[in-house]
Write a protein that holds these residues in place. Structure first.
Motif, PDB file in Angstrom:
ATOM      1  N   VAL A 192       0.832  -1.261   0.141  1.00 43.12           N
ATOM      2  CA  VAL A 192      -0.261   0.026  -0.058  1.00 43.12           C
ATOM      3  C   VAL A 192       0.847   1.202  -0.142  1.00 43.12           C
ATOM      4  CG1 VAL A 192      -1.820   1.211   1.228  1.00 43.12           C
ATOM      5  CG2 VAL A 192      -1.684  -1.095   1.286  1.00 43.12           C
ATOM      6  N   PRO A 193       0.660   2.246  -0.982  1.00 39.38           N
ATOM      7  CA  PRO A 193       1.818   3.314  -1.040  1.00 39.38           C
ATOM      8  C   PRO A 193       1.336   4.214  -0.048  1.00 39.38           C
ATOM      9  CG  PRO A 193       0.091   3.289  -2.670  1.00 39.38           C
ATOM     10  CD  PRO A 193      -0.179   2.016  -2.151  1.00 39.38           C
ATOM     11  N   ALA A 194       2.475   4.981   0.688  1.00 39.22           N
ATOM     12  CA  ALA A 194       2.505   5.983   1.808  1.00 39.22           C
ATOM     13  C   ALA A 194       1.635   6.930   1.345  1.00 39.22           C
ATOM     14  CB  ALA A 194       3.918   6.002   2.182  1.00 39.22           C
ATOM     15  N   ASP A 195       1.572   7.296   0.113  1.00 37.96           N
ATOM     16  CA  ASP A 195       1.407   8.792  -0.257  1.00 37.96           C
ATOM     17  C   ASP A 195      -0.174   8.578  -0.887  1.00 37.96           C
ATOM     18  OD1 ASP A 195       1.782   7.165  -2.659  1.00 37.96           O
ATOM     19  OD2 ASP A 195       2.333   8.946  -3.709  1.00 37.96           O
ATOM     20  N   GLN A 196      -0.961   7.480  -0.692  1.00 35.53           N
ATOM     21  CA  GLN A 196      -2.259   7.506  -0.980  1.00 35.53           C
ATOM     22  C   GLN A 196      -3.259   7.012   0.238  1.00 35.53           C
ATOM     23  OE1 GLN A 196      -2.860   5.481  -4.647  1.00 35.53           O
ATOM     24  NE2 GLN A 196      -0.985   6.520  -5.506  1.00 35.53           N
ATOM     25  N   LYS A 197      -4.295   7.594   0.542  1.00 41.21           N
ATOM     26  CA  LYS A 197      -4.936   7.054   1.549  1.00 41.21           C
ATOM     27  C   LYS A 197      -5.560   5.377   1.350  1.00 41.21           C
ATOM     28  CE  LYS A 197      -7.470  10.572   4.113  1.00 41.21           C
ATOM     29  NZ  LYS A 197      -6.212  11.328   4.444  1.00 41.21           N
ATOM     30  N   VAL A 198      -5.638   4.609   2.553  1.00 41.09           N
ATOM     31  CA  VAL A 198      -6.097   3.338   2.312  1.00 41.09           C
ATOM     32  C   VAL A 198      -7.426   3.366   1.920  1.00 41.09           C
ATOM     33  CG1 VAL A 198      -6.677   1.225   3.583  1.00 41.09           C
ATOM     34  CG2 VAL A 198      -4.635   2.499   4.043  1.00 41.09           C
ATOM     35  N   GLY A 199      -7.986   2.918   0.617  1.00 38.09           N
ATOM     36  CA  GLY A 199      -9.272   3.030   0.160  1.00 38.09           C
ATOM     37  C   GLY A 199     -10.119   1.805  -0.047  1.00 38.09           C
ATOM     38  N   PRO A 200     -10.933   1.831  -0.795  1.00 38.02           N
ATOM     39  CA  PRO A 200     -11.757   0.652  -1.113  1.00 38.02           C
ATOM     40  C   PRO A 200     -11.091  -0.472  -1.987  1.00 38.02           C
ATOM     41  CG  PRO A 200     -12.964   2.754  -1.782  1.00 38.02           C
ATOM     42  CD  PRO A 200     -11.607   3.410  -1.446  1.00 38.02           C
ATOM     43  N   GLY A 201     -10.130   0.092  -2.956  1.00 43.31           N
ATOM     44  CA  GLY A 201      -9.437  -1.089  -3.637  1.00 43.31           C
ATOM     45  C   GLY A 201      -8.639  -2.011  -2.740  1.00 43.31           C
ATOM     46  N   ASP A 202      -8.067  -1.196  -1.561  1.00 43.79           N
ATOM     47  CA  ASP A 202      -7.135  -1.780  -0.500  1.00 43.79           C
ATOM     48  C   ASP A 202      -8.021  -2.955   0.319  1.00 43.79           C
ATOM     49  OD1 ASP A 202      -4.655  -0.373  -1.559  1.00 43.79           O
ATOM     50  OD2 ASP A 202      -5.765   1.309  -0.370  1.00 43.79           O
ATOM     51  N   LYS A 203      -9.232  -2.261   0.735  1.00 46.29           N
ATOM     52  CA  LYS A 203     -10.086  -2.976   1.404  1.00 46.29           C
ATOM     53  C   LYS A 203     -10.531  -4.361   0.555  1.00 46.29           C
ATOM     54  CE  LYS A 203     -11.003   0.611   4.322  1.00 46.29           C
ATOM     55  NZ  LYS A 203     -12.032   1.849   4.681  1.00 46.29           N
ATOM     56  N   PHE A 204     -10.780  -4.068  -0.739  1.00 50.78           N
ATOM     57  CA  PHE A 204     -11.242  -5.149  -1.568  1.00 50.78           C
ATOM     58  C   PHE A 204     -10.265  -6.379  -1.761  1.00 50.78           C
ATOM     59  CE2 PHE A 204     -10.922  -6.714  -6.136  1.00 50.78           C
ATOM     60  CZ  PHE A 204     -12.031  -7.381  -6.163  1.00 50.78           C
ATOM     61  N   ILE A 205      -8.691  -5.989  -1.968  1.00 50.25           N
ATOM     62  CA  ILE A 205      -7.799  -6.708  -1.649  1.00 50.25           C
ATOM     63  C   ILE A 205      -7.605  -7.439  -0.246  1.00 50.25           C
ATOM     64  CG2 ILE A 205      -5.277  -7.210  -2.043  1.00 50.25           C
ATOM     65  CD1 ILE A 205      -5.586  -4.691  -3.970  1.00 50.25           C
ATOM     66  N   ALA A 206      -7.682  -6.598   0.770  1.00 52.22           N
ATOM     67  CA  ALA A 206      -7.611  -7.335   1.986  1.00 52.22           C
ATOM     68  C   ALA A 206      -8.528  -8.531   2.483  1.00 52.22           C
ATOM     69  CB  ALA A 206      -7.806  -6.331   3.081  1.00 52.22           C
ATOM     70  N   ALA A 207      -9.848  -8.430   1.907  1.00 51.29           N
ATOM     71  CA  ALA A 207     -11.016  -9.139   2.016  1.00 51.29           C
ATOM     72  C   ALA A 207     -10.615 -10.541   1.335  1.00 51.29           C
ATOM     73  CB  ALA A 207     -12.161  -8.677   1.201  1.00 51.29           C
ATOM     74  N   GLU A 208     -10.220 -10.240   0.114  1.00 53.15           N
ATOM     75  CA  GLU A 208      -9.745 -11.523  -0.797  1.00 53.15           C
ATOM     76  C   GLU A 208      -8.471 -12.197  -0.073  1.00 53.15           C
ATOM     77  OE1 GLU A 208     -10.532 -12.615  -4.250  1.00 53.15           O
ATOM     78  OE2 GLU A 208     -12.255 -11.445  -3.587  1.00 53.15           O
ATOM     79  N   LEU A 209      -7.570 -11.453   0.592  1.00 55.20           N
ATOM     80  CA  LEU A 209      -6.247 -11.991   1.152  1.00 55.20           C
ATOM     81  C   LEU A 209      -6.885 -12.936   2.242  1.00 55.20           C
ATOM     82  CD1 LEU A 209      -3.464  -9.462   0.770  1.00 55.20           C
ATOM     83  CD2 LEU A 209      -3.540 -11.540  -0.057  1.00 55.20           C
ATOM     84  N   ALA A 239      -3.375   2.834   9.720  1.00 55.01           N
ATOM     85  CA  ALA A 239      -4.581   2.556   8.938  1.00 55.01           C
ATOM     86  C   ALA A 239      -4.563   1.097   8.403  1.00 55.01           C
ATOM     87  CB  ALA A 239      -4.657   3.812   7.707  1.00 55.01           C
ATOM     88  N   LEU A 240      -3.459   0.716   7.843  1.00 56.71           N
ATOM     89  CA  LEU A 240      -3.340  -0.517   7.559  1.00 56.71           C
ATOM     90  C   LEU A 240      -3.531  -1.792   8.433  1.00 56.71           C
ATOM     91  CD1 LEU A 240      -2.683  -1.740   4.742  1.00 56.71           C
ATOM     92  CD2 LEU A 240      -0.105  -1.611   5.212  1.00 56.71           C
ATOM     93  N   GLN A 241      -3.130  -1.360   9.567  1.00 55.87           N
ATOM     94  CA  GLN A 241      -3.458  -2.335  10.647  1.00 55.87           C
ATOM     95  C   GLN A 241      -5.050  -2.515  10.803  1.00 55.87           C
ATOM     96  OE1 GLN A 241      -1.193  -0.646  14.014  1.00 55.87           O
ATOM     97  NE2 GLN A 241      -0.215  -2.759  14.574  1.00 55.87           N
ATOM     98  N   GLN A 242      -5.714  -1.475  10.482  1.00 55.49           N
ATOM     99  CA  GLN A 242      -7.325  -1.633  10.662  1.00 55.49           C
ATOM    100  C   GLN A 242      -7.802  -2.548   9.716  1.00 55.49           C
ATOM    101  OE1 GLN A 242      -8.181  -0.138  13.602  1.00 55.49           O
ATOM    102  NE2 GLN A 242      -5.993   0.477  13.640  1.00 55.49           N
ATOM    103  N   VAL A 243      -6.934  -2.782   8.536  1.00 55.97           N
ATOM    104  CA  VAL A 243      -7.695  -3.376   7.398  1.00 55.97           C
ATOM    105  C   VAL A 243      -7.648  -4.906   7.740  1.00 55.97           C
ATOM    106  CG1 VAL A 243      -7.248  -3.838   4.784  1.00 55.97           C
ATOM    107  CG2 VAL A 243      -7.113  -1.307   5.736  1.00 55.97           C
ATOM    108  N   MET A 244      -6.813  -5.512   8.090  1.00 55.44           N
ATOM    109  CA  MET A 244      -6.770  -6.874   8.414  1.00 55.44           C
ATOM    110  C   MET A 244      -5.498  -7.148   9.471  1.00 55.44           C
ATOM    111  SD  MET A 244      -5.006  -8.793   4.794  1.00 55.44           S
ATOM    112  CE  MET A 244      -4.619 -10.269   5.780  1.00 55.44           C
ATOM    113  N   ALA A 245      -5.385  -8.385   9.898  1.00 55.17           N
ATOM    114  CA  ALA A 245      -4.373  -8.679  10.824  1.00 55.17           C
ATOM    115  C   ALA A 245      -3.183  -9.239   9.948  1.00 55.17           C
ATOM    116  CB  ALA A 245      -4.935 -10.077  11.753  1.00 55.17           C
ATOM    117  N   PHE A 246      -1.997  -8.697  10.184  1.00 53.67           N
ATOM    118  CA  PHE A 246      -0.832  -9.016   9.324  1.00 53.67           C
ATOM    119  C   PHE A 246       0.141  -9.855  10.203  1.00 53.67           C
ATOM    120  CE2 PHE A 246      -2.261  -5.364   7.220  1.00 53.67           C
ATOM    121  CZ  PHE A 246      -2.306  -5.481   5.759  1.00 53.67           C
TER     122      PHE A 246
END
Length: 302
Positions: free
Chosen positions: A97-114, A144-151
């Motif tokens: 996830v790039p540092a210069d863009q907010k975590v968005g729906p596209g990232d959440k879509f991938i996280a759900a798949e992962l 923000a990334l920590q909120q998306v899924m457990a890494f």
């Protein structure tokens, strides 16, 4: 033959993320040379390119995948299938996830798949492009990334200035199984030369084109042959395919100026890759709506 040191690890990691999340640049930084093409245009990567990292204690094979996205064409669907297939075959996944863009729906879509693969394959969260933002912004992005899924782990990196690239390599290697090297020492990719050459031509063709055109460009190397009367020269014949006749002038440019620029840029990169001089013969052809046509996709290697 030298024996493998005790505790040696070898295996596969893959980077996933939205288009343009810095996956290819990171792959190249870890491998130490250019094996994957990079561009500011989204969806530059269309093949899974394997880059091989050799270390005294391990061999890490990085599979650089196309960006996962909501597909609008048959090509897009096939690229997504390729990404999911790769996830199921590797030992560890790096979610970029790039540092210069907010975590968005596209990232959440991938996280759900992962989440579906995370039970059997560890997923490392990677905040890329940290060189583009202040340190506080990097910290915010990690939270923000920590909120998306457990890494399994979370790490900020910059492929451009080398920040924590070695730390990331250690994290990935720690999750590989013990085993013998998978590739001979010194080999940096298992991609056929013709594929790498086609990708370098496409990278050169992508620079400076309008936003709607990148997805329409495909490159096929028809042949690569040593010149009969000159052992130091390789003749490379390649076709650049686009989808509509109206796109041809954009690629060729006024009086062929743009195509000459593409050829010159591509030739320099190809000569560096192959270690010899080349003569590059480029032609632009129309393959009507190839992204949506199964027969044309096959012919163009998808």
């Amino acid at each position: 033959m030298t024996s493998t040191p005790e505790g040696y690890r070898s295996g596969f990691a893959c980077f996933v993320g939205r288009p343009n999340a810095g996956k290819s640049t990171l792959t190249n930084a870890l491998v130490g040379t250019k094996v994957a093409i990079t561009s500011s245009k989204p969806q530059t990567t269309r093949h899974t390119i394997r880059g091989i990292v050799h270390r005294p204690d391990a061999q890490l094979v990085i599979v650089d995948t196309p960006g996962l996205h909501r597909p609008r064409t048959l090509l897009g669907q096939r690229l997504n299938d390729l990404v999911r297939e790769t996830w199921s075959e590797v030992d560890v996944v790096g979610f970029c996830v790039p540092a210069d863009q907010k975590v968005g729906p596209g990232d959440k879509f991938i996280a759900a798949e992962l989440e579906k693969v995370a039970q059997r394959t560890p997923v490392v969260g990677i905040v890329t492009k940290t060189d583009l933002v202040p340190r506080e912004r990097v910290a915010e992005q990690l939270l923000a990334l920590q909120q998306v899924m457990a890494f399994a782990d979370l790490v900020p990196v910059s492929a451009v200035d080398g920040f924590q690239v070695n730390v990331l390599a250690d994290l990935l290697v720690d999750r590989l199984p013990h085993g013998q090297p998978l590739y001979p020492d010194g080999e940096l990719t298992d991609e056929p030369e013709a594929t790498l050459v086609a990708e370098l031509i496409r990278e050169a063709a992508l620079e400076g084109v309008r936003d709607e055109l990148p997805h329409s460009i495909a490159v096929v190397v028809e042949e690569m042959l040593p010149r009969e009367d000159r052992a130091d020269l390789l003749d490379v014949h390649a076709n650049i395919y686009i989808e509509r006749p109206s796109q041809k002038p954009i690629i060729i440019g006024r009086g062929g100026e743009r195509l000459r620029q593409v050829g010159g840029t591509a030739r320099r990169h190809i000569e560096k890759l192959l270690g010899c001089r080349i003569y590059l013969d480029l032609h632009v052809k129309v393959a009507k709506d190839w992204q949506r046509d199964p027969k044309q996709l096959r012919r163009l290697g998808f």
